[in-house]
Design an enzyme around this catalytic site. Sequence first.
Site: not given
Length: 642
Positions: A289, A375, A403
Site C-alpha cells: 500500500k 459485521e 450488513r
Amino acid sequence: MSDRPATPLLDRIKSPADMKALSLPELRQLADELRTETISAVSETGGHLGAGLGVVELTVALHHIFDTPRDRVIWDVGHQVYPHKILTGRRDRIRTLRQRGGLSGFTKRTESPYDPFGAGHSSTSISAATGFTMARELGGTPDPALGDAVAVIGDGSMTAGMAFEALNNAGHLKKRMFVILNDNDMSIAPPVGALSTYLSRLYEAEPFQELKAAAKGAVKLLPEPFQEGARRAKEMLKGMTVGGTIFEELGFSYIGPIDGHDIEHLVGVLRTVHDRATGPVLLHVITQKGKGYAPAETAADKGHATGKFDMVTGKQHKKASNAPSYTSVFGKVLTQLAEADDKVCAITAAMPDGTGVGMMADRYPTRTFDVGIAEQHAVTFCAGLAAGGMKPFCALYSTFLQRGYDQVVHDVAIQRLPVRFMIDRAGLVGQDGATHAGSFDLAYLGNLPGFVIMSPSDEAELMHMVATAHAIDDRPSAVRYPRGEGVGVDMPEVPKVLEIGKGRIVEEGKRVALLSLGTRLDHARGAAEKLAQRGITPTVADARFMKPLDEELILGLARDHEVLITIEEGAVGGFGSHVAQLLAEHGAFDHGLRYRSMVLPDTFIDHGSPDQMYEDAHLTAADIEAKVLEALGIADIGAKRA
C-alpha cells in the site's frame, strides 16, 4: 498544467486498447507515469491514495492482458480504482474525483462500461464475478458477449464471510473465472519472496496444467542455501488461512504468491492463466500500500484516505477546527467509562480509528476487539458478550451496520440483550457518496421492539448519550451521530445520564413548532431566526430520542401550535413516521394540526461537499424556513433557493 508531471507515454493511452501492443519496458514506464499521475490528481482532490498506488502494476497488467470491458474486472470496495479510471478514458476528469458532478471515488456502473459492478462496501467482488461467469454460461448478454470475470479482492476484504461463501460456490460451479487476492499486509510476504519470484518464472514458461507440478518440484531446484528457507515458507503458507491449501480445497487452482510490483512477472503469469485456464483460478499477489510515494509508505495508514496535500512533502491542507469530532468525543467518553467499569468492552469491524475505538484499544487492549470486515460476526459476538455479563459497545458506521441487520434482529433485539450500538457516519457523508451514507438506520432500527434510539444535536449531547447507553442494562440501545466536527459548544467535565425517552424545549415560541432529531437542530434554530424577522417565532425542540418517543412533549407541541414540523437526517420511515403514527393515534389531526416531516429524499444522493448534499436533500435552514411558510400558506418564492 505546467506544474504537473510529464507523462509522455500515458498521454498516448486513451483506452486499454492502446496498451495491447506495448512492450514490457513500455509497460514499466506506463506504470511509473500512472503512479505519478495518480499522486498528482489526489493531491488536488483528496481521496483514497494508498490502495491505488499499491495496484498500479496490477492495473496495467490486467488491462494489457484481458479484453476489457468485454472481460469484466471487478474491483472489491473500489478504494484502489483511480489508476483504473485514468486508463479507461476518464483521465480528463480525474481531477474531479469525489467532487459534485465529478467522478465517483468508487466504481460506478453509470460512469463507464469499464466499471461493470459498483462497490463501496467490501467483499462483494467474488460473488459478483461468479454471477457474471454464470451469466456468460447462460447467454445473458449476447452483444457484446460476456468474457471472463476477474475479481480483485484485498486481504482485508477476505476476512468477511461473504468472500468465502462466494469462493465455495464458485469452486463448486467449476467454471472459468479469476480471483486475484491483492495481499498488501501479510506476514508471509518476506519469506516467500525469493520462492515466488522463481515460481513465477516457471509459470511463464510452463503450460497451465503443469504449473502445480512445477511448484511441487520447485524447492528441489533452488540453490542449497535457499532450500531450507523455502521449505519453511511453504509450511507457513500451508498453515495460513490465505494459503494455497484452503483455496484448493474450495475448488480453485491456486497460484502464488508473486510480486505484485514486478510487471514482467505479473504479465507473464496473467498471460499464462488467461490462455490456459479452464476452471476457477486464484492468483495470490503481494503488493505494498502506498508503493512509490514515501509519505504514503511511511504513514500509519499507508495513505489510505487523505485530504488535499502538497505533492512534494505529502503534508495535508486541513482546515483548523476548534470543535472536536463526534468520533473523538465518543472515543474519549468510552475510554473514561472503561476506566470506571471493567465490564465495558468495545468491538469494531476493521475501523478502530474511524470509529474512535482506537483510543480505548491503547488503554485497554484486552477489552477491545477488531473482528475484521465481519459485521455479522461483530453483532452476534456483542450479543454473546452481553449475555455473558459484559457491557459491549458495538462501534460501526451506519452504512456497514446494514450488513449485520439480521443479527441485530435475531441475536440482539429478540433476546433483549443490552448491546450498545454506536453508529458513526449517520446521515450524509460528503465525498464518499451514496455507498457510505448512513441514511437508513433510523428506519431499520426504529421498527424493532424494545430498542432505545438516541441522536445527539451536538457533541456535548453525544457525551450524555454514550453515558446513557452505558446505564441501559435491560435492552439494546443505539446512538447515531454524524461524520465530522461538532458545532463548537462548551463541553461538560462529566457526562450525565439522560432520562429515557425525554426531549427538551430549546426555544419557546408560538404558532409553529420545529422538532429536530440529531444535528439538524442547528439549522432549525437558523430557520427560526430567519422566521423571526418575518414576525413568526417558532418553538424549537430537540427530540433526543426516536424511541421511545417523548409523547408528552410531542402531543403538547401538537396541541399548542398550528404547525408541527419534524426534521431528521434519515430516510422516510424513521423519526417523522413514528411521530405521525403517534399523532394519528391521539387524534391530533382531527383538530386541524398541519404536520410536515422533513427527511432525506427518496433517492441516492451523489457525492459532493456536505453543504452541497444538504442542499440536494433540502435540509438546510432555508429549506426549513420555506417548509414553515408553505405549511402556513404564505406564498414567498424568495424563501426558497433558486
